[in-house]
Enzyme design. Structure first.
Site, short mmCIF file in Angstrom:
data_model
loop_
_atom_site.label_atom_id
_atom_site.label_comp_id
_atom_site.label_asym_id
_atom_site.label_seq_id
_atom_site.Cartn_x
_atom_site.Cartn_y
_atom_site.Cartn_z
N ASP A 86 53.22 66.88 -0.74
CA ASP A 86 53.23 65.63 0.01
C ASP A 86 51.82 65.04 -0.09
O ASP A 86 50.87 65.73 -0.45
CB ASP A 86 53.61 65.93 1.47
CG ASP A 86 53.65 64.68 2.33
OD1 ASP A 86 54.00 63.60 1.80
OD2 ASP A 86 53.32 64.78 3.52
N ASP B 67 50.12 62.09 2.34
CA ASP B 67 49.47 61.88 3.64
C ASP B 67 49.62 63.09 4.54
O ASP B 67 50.73 63.58 4.78
CB ASP B 67 50.07 60.65 4.33
CG ASP B 67 49.81 59.37 3.56
OD1 ASP B 67 48.72 58.79 3.72
OD2 ASP B 67 50.70 58.96 2.78
N ASP C 286 53.58 68.14 5.54
CA ASP C 286 53.18 68.22 6.95
C ASP C 286 54.16 67.56 7.92
O ASP C 286 54.04 67.75 9.13
CB ASP C 286 51.82 67.55 7.13
CG ASP C 286 51.92 66.02 7.06
OD1 ASP C 286 52.44 65.52 6.03
OD2 ASP C 286 51.51 65.34 8.00
#
Length: 519
Positions: free
Chosen positions: A282, A284, A465
């Protein structure tokens, strides 16, 4: 799944959301509804019996209420009960005047009686249900409330429960959207849609037979029958997977706390032994820290160099909610795959490129919804509406806590006007996406399949996240390694954890050493 009356444990690894019926499950308004129905029908039946010279048979709360009206839209309940007494009335109109002998007029009278009783008696709640909802939310579950009643908002307001639910679908919505009443599953399916979850990943809690049937017909992952009226067998026969006398019998599995990936390098190295590695990242919150504004999330030189070195040794892909062009420009590496917009658009080396075709069909709806969102939220300080190719992100990180509910209400209101879209959640962001069966997990599977890597000799590793990364964690959990980035205690399908982007960079360096050592 067989029914049970023993304590039942809910795990965030199995389900993402809980959908609660209002009356009889969350609030004790079922007895108020029952009293209003009895007053309505006893008055009507006694006058009818006198007019026709027949004996008066009163409405029975213990049998008639549960069998004919409980859980159904008001007019459906009127029609169902009258038919049980061999009475046929014209349907009429919601605007029928007092004294008109129609189904709608009787239904309107019932509503007046209910409101009067509610005002006199107030709203009681099932404290055990409220405690469960708060626990579920603290563990990362999404929650929704459904009701056939048009009084749902008034009841929640009176009981001070509006803040407990991410979504609400009630009688007002059903009329506006043309949803069929229970036992049709429409109202539950609409709630799942507003939560952005697949029905098989959601739990339904219902006390009414019609509601249990609706949950079963909607193919929800779990249907809990709440036996408030000693009709356990009827709930089971209607499709309840689990029956409980009270929701205090439902427990939520303890906080899922994955092991540290940094401390488990040797174990991960053993898993990788003799296999090709494919690393999915991922952007961000994983490769860059979470920042106030999306344009501030700049990849560090050392992280870019680390990704580049790893990509020279194994397959690497960035899987992001950002647009493909955006994330590709931010990373700036040509030798890796990119899956933008949560996987709706994928590109890789040597000109490989694919768009999920069904998602392009809703682009006009996204354009219109984007403008409508601007019209609704531009006056709220701190809100940012970001139009991506395949989604619209509404960021509220800078919005005052007291106004976040206003932002979500605006998103929900806009969503209700556009078919083919669904709402999803991230860290301080609501997002409208195409309502199709595609996500980050399916993007990962597609890349593995395209590269001929969907077999036992490949070890996929996914780092992310956010809640949107859970689809990828679940996709690979049986044959790969999921790693969640950041603190917190939400349920996750990830096997390991890294605390921050610095740990991510160190872990990727460790993977480089593992691959080099394997060679």
């Amino acid at each position: 799944m067989s029914s049970t009356t023993k304590p039942f444990t809910i795990s965030g690894l199995d389900y993402d959301a809980f959908i609660f019926d209002l009356d009889g499950v969350v609030t004790r308004t079922a007895k108020v509804h029952a009293a209003a129905w009895k007053e309505l029908f006893d008055d009507y039946l006694s006058h009818r019996a006198k007019r026709e010279g027949r004996s008066f048979q009163p409405f029975d709360i213990d049998t008639d209420y549960l069998r004919y009206v409980d859980g159904k839209p008001r007019y459906d309940g009127v029609k169902s009960f009258l038919e049980s007494r061999g009475i046929t009335l014209p349907y009429g109109s919601p605007d029928d005047e007092p004294g008109t002998e129609t189904i709608c007029r009787l239904g309107n009278r019932k509503n007046q009686l209910f409101r009067a009783l509610l005002e006199r008696q107030g709203v009681e709640v099932y404290r055990s249900t409220v405690d469960l909802i708060r626990l579920l939310r603290s563990r990362g579950f999404k929650t929704a409330i459904v009701s056939s009643s048009k009084n749902c908002s008034s009841v929640l307001e009176a009981a001070h429960l509006r803040d407990l639910f991410h979504a609400q679908v009630d009688g007002v919505d059903s009329e506006r959207l043309g949803l069929k009443g229970k036992p049709a599953p429409d109202i539950f399916l609409e709630a799942a849609n507003r939560l952005g979850v697949d029905p098989h990943r959601a739990v339904v809690a219902e006390d009414a037979i019609a509601g249990v049937k609706a949950g079963n017909r909607g193919k929800f992952g779990l249907v809990i029958g709440v036996d408030r009226a000693n009709h356990e067998q009827a709930l089971r026969d209607s499709g309840a997977d689990v029956t409980v006398a009270d929701l205090s019998e439902i427990t939520v599995s303890g906080t899922w706390d994955p092991s540290s990936a940094s401390d488990s390098i040797e174990k991960i190295s053993r898993c990788a032994s003799g296999k090709r590695m494919a690393v999915f990242l991922d952007y961000d919150g994983t490769l860059t820290p979470i920042v106030e504004s999306p344009d501030q999330a700049v990849l560090s030189d050392i992280m870019r160099e680390t990704i580049s070195e790893l990509a020279g040794l194994c397959t690497v892909a960035i899987v992001s909610g950002r647009d493909l062009r955006d994330v590709r420009g931010l990373v700036g590496l040509d030798q890796i795959f990119y899956a933008g917009s949560h996987g709706y658009e994928i590109a890789g080396p040597k000109g490989r490129h694919v768009e999920y075709q069904q998602s392009t069909e809703v682009l006009p709806a996204l354009d219109r919804a984007g403008q409508a969102l601007h019209d609704r939220v531009d006056g709220i300080s701190g809100v940012l509406v970001e139009r991506k190719r395949f989604s619209i992100a509404v960021h509220y990180r800078k919005v005052k806590d007291s106004e976040t509910a206003v932002v979500e209400e605006a998103v929900d209101e806009v969503l209700s006007h556009y078919e083919g879209l669904r709402k999803s959640w991230g860290k301080k962001v609501f997002e409208l996406q195409p309502d199709i069966n595609w996500d980050k997990g399916k993007a990962v599977a597609w890349i593995l399949e395209t590269l001929g890597m969907a077999h036992a000799q490949v070890l996929p590793i996914y780092l992310g996240d956010d809640t949107t990364d859970e689809d990828a964690f679940r996709e690979i959990k049986d044959y790969g390694i999921g790693i969640i980035v950041g603190g917190g205690s939400r349920p996750t399908a990830a096997r390991y954890r890294l605390q921050d982007t610095d740990e991510v960079q160190g872990f990727l360096q460790a993977l480089i050493a593992i691959v080099k050592g394997g060679r």
